[in-house]
Design a protein around this motif. Structure first.
Motif, PDB file in Angstrom:
ATOM      1  N   VAL A  94       0.848  -1.208   0.000  1.00  0.00           N
ATOM      2  CA  VAL A  94       0.000   0.000   0.000  1.00  0.00           C
ATOM      3  C   VAL A  94       0.876   1.248   0.000  1.00  0.00           C
ATOM      4  N   VAL A 134       0.398   3.683  -3.385  1.00  0.00           N
ATOM      5  CA  VAL A 134      -0.368   4.931  -3.295  1.00  0.00           C
ATOM      6  C   VAL A 134       0.366   6.120  -3.911  1.00  0.00           C
ATOM      7  N   ILE A 177      -6.948   5.477  -5.874  1.00  0.00           N
ATOM      8  CA  ILE A 177      -6.687   4.082  -5.523  1.00  0.00           C
ATOM      9  C   ILE A 177      -7.334   3.802  -4.169  1.00  0.00           C
ATOM     10  N   THR A 237      -7.442   1.386  -1.279  1.00  0.00           N
ATOM     11  CA  THR A 237      -6.588   0.325  -0.758  1.00  0.00           C
ATOM     12  C   THR A 237      -7.269  -0.489   0.334  1.00  0.00           C
ATOM     13  N   TRP A 253      -3.844   2.569   7.664  1.00  0.00           N
ATOM     14  CA  TRP A 253      -3.846   3.812   6.897  1.00  0.00           C
ATOM     15  C   TRP A 253      -3.610   5.009   7.816  1.00  0.00           C
ATOM     16  N   GLN A 259      -0.929  11.112  -0.261  1.00  0.00           N
ATOM     17  CA  GLN A 259      -2.237  10.559   0.068  1.00  0.00           C
ATOM     18  C   GLN A 259      -3.371  11.129  -0.778  1.00  0.00           C
ATOM     19  N   TRP A 304      -4.533  11.021  -3.664  1.00  0.00           N
ATOM     20  CA  TRP A 304      -5.311  10.141  -4.528  1.00  0.00           C
ATOM     21  C   TRP A 304      -5.491   8.756  -3.905  1.00  0.00           C
ATOM     22  N   GLY A 305      -5.083   8.611  -2.637  1.00  0.00           N
ATOM     23  CA  GLY A 305      -5.170   7.323  -1.974  1.00  0.00           C
ATOM     24  C   GLY A 305      -6.265   7.294  -0.928  1.00  0.00           C
ATOM     25  N   TRP A 306      -6.995   6.182  -0.871  1.00  0.00           N
ATOM     26  CA  TRP A 306      -8.119   6.018   0.047  1.00  0.00           C
ATOM     27  C   TRP A 306      -8.068   4.620   0.666  1.00  0.00           C
ATOM     28  N   ASN A 332     -12.260  11.275  -7.608  1.00  0.00           N
ATOM     29  CA  ASN A 332     -11.478  11.629  -6.424  1.00  0.00           C
ATOM     30  C   ASN A 332     -12.149  12.756  -5.639  1.00  0.00           C
TER      31      ASN A 332
END
Length: 402
Positions: free
Chosen positions: A123, A127, A137, A139, A144, A153, A155-157, A355
């Motif tokens: 992860v 990410v 993305i 995850t 987290w 972060q 664009w990361g979830w 997003n």
């Protein structure tokens, strides 16, 4: 629960994306697709999971849940009048390969969003790669955001309830049952170390940690560490690990006739873990689990009971095993469903619009209720319950018979 080493991957060859229905079986090849014809009119989603290697025990289940969710959505009209095509890639339990696969999905497959990976190291690697490609993305790592910085972060979830929620369940249980002294057993992994680290942030614990006993992951004999924990005279022992190490702890407790209650993290309530550890050794053990495993005993007013049932039915319709609701497949399902909700809200499969929708999402899922914001990319409200093994099956602690 989720640890793997980074191995530098060789340059990827051409990867075939075979078009299958969402209920098609997942292979250990580099790519397989689910849920659509692969035509340009489909909504393209990607997945990066470990289908082979040490942590495929997680990734295979995750990928099955993702495929089941795509089938469920496609069978019910798809999204925005379109079918969904899911391309699943195997990172072979190598975080560095996960980075390459994110690049492949975004540049070659032109996906709108990605689900996975699961293990925390992967992860952390994947990410930032998604951020560089400006593709959301979703995850399945339980810690987290880990060491990720704010710009990484964006664009990361996360579609996995943080491990800290499960720890809080144990804290509440200790308050209710009068536990005053707790011993911790760890295996030196980052996941295992997260338990004492989190407890150290608490200023109002109703108990004292009397010892933190560690062995090296993969150790054959863990009896010295178990005895160190037990000799500290705790009211309760928390073993925070999964896989063979966790099985070893359970069997060692049984072999040494330890009569101190034992608690364990999630991932230990599956049929495969029960078979490995043995029903007799597991009797009386308390562990975190998903509400899907305890569906029949959930109160009627449970906020996400309908969504839990949809997950269980969706897995059955796809011909896949939900392992009595204990399978990690629920995390892959939750990831796809979270993205689907954002796509509906956005009215578009455009990555940036998805997003943006995620940054203001309130979504009732099968694993949890999620309120995601620009500052909180997980936003889980609950998601884990405690269960006790009664010698034959896991039962919720809220069950009067437990």
């Amino acid at each position: 629960m989720k640890v793997r080493s980074a191995v530098v991957a060789g340059v990827l060859g051409a990867v075939l994306a075979t078009s299958l229905t969402a209920c098609g079986s997942s292979s250990a090849s580099d790519a397989d697709s689910a849920g659509g014809s692969g035509s340009g009119g489909d909504i393209q989603l990607g997945a990066v999971y470990s289908l082979t290697g040490p942590t495929s025990v997680l990734g295979l289940q995750d990928s099955e849940g993702a495929k089941a969710a795509v089938k469920y959505l496609n069978d019910n009209g798809g999204l925005l009048g379109k079918q969904i095509n899911l391309t699943v890639l195997d990172d072979k339990s190598q975080p560095s390969l996960a980075v390459q696969l994110v690049g492949q999905l975004t540049s070659r497959n032109h996906v709108s969003a990605i689900v996975g990976p699961d293990e925390q190291t992967a992860v952390t690697a994947a990410v930032p790669a998604a951020a560089r490609a400006q593709v959301p993305i979703m995850t399945n790592g339980g810690s987290w955001p880990g060491p990720l910085k704010a710009d990484q972060q964006k664009w990361g979830w996360a579609a996995t309830t943080p491990t800290t929620v499960m720890i809080d369940q144990f804290i509440d249980y200790f308050k209710a049952t009068g536990v005053k002294k707790v011993a911790i057993l760890g295996n030196g992994t980052s996941f295992s170390d997260a338990l004492p680290a989190y407890l150290a942030t608490k200023t109002d614990l109703p108990f004292t940690v009397v010892v933190n006993s560690k062995f090296t992951s993969g150790a054959v004999d863990v009896s010295p560490q178990v005895l160190q924990a037990v000799n500290a005279k705790p009211d309760f022992v928390m073993s925070w690990m999964s896989g063979p190490d966790a099985v070893n702890v359970v069997k060692t407790f049984k072999r040494l006739n330890v009569d101190v209650p034992l608690g364990m993290n999630g991932g230990t309530t599956t049929p495969s873990f029960v078979d490995a550890a043995g029903k007799d050794a597991l009797t009386g053990v308390i562990a975190g689990t998903y509400s899907a495993q305890l569906y029949d005993s959930l109160p009627a007013d449970t906020a996400n009971k309908t969504q839990v049932k949809a997950y269980l039915d969706g897995m059955a319709a796809a011909g896949l095993d939900a392992a009595g609701g204990a399978s990690n497949a629920i995390m892959g399902w939750e990831s796809v469903m979270s993205l689907a909700d954002a796509i509906k809200t956005a009215g578009s499969a455009d990555s940036e619009k998805i997003n943006t929708a995620l940054a203001g999402q309130h979504f009732v899922g099968a694993m949890s209720v999620w309120t995601r914001t620009a500052d909180d990319h997980a936003g889980a409200e609950g998601g884990y319950l405690l269960a006790k093994f009664d010698g034959n099956e896991w039962k919720g602690l809220s069950n009067p018979e437990s």
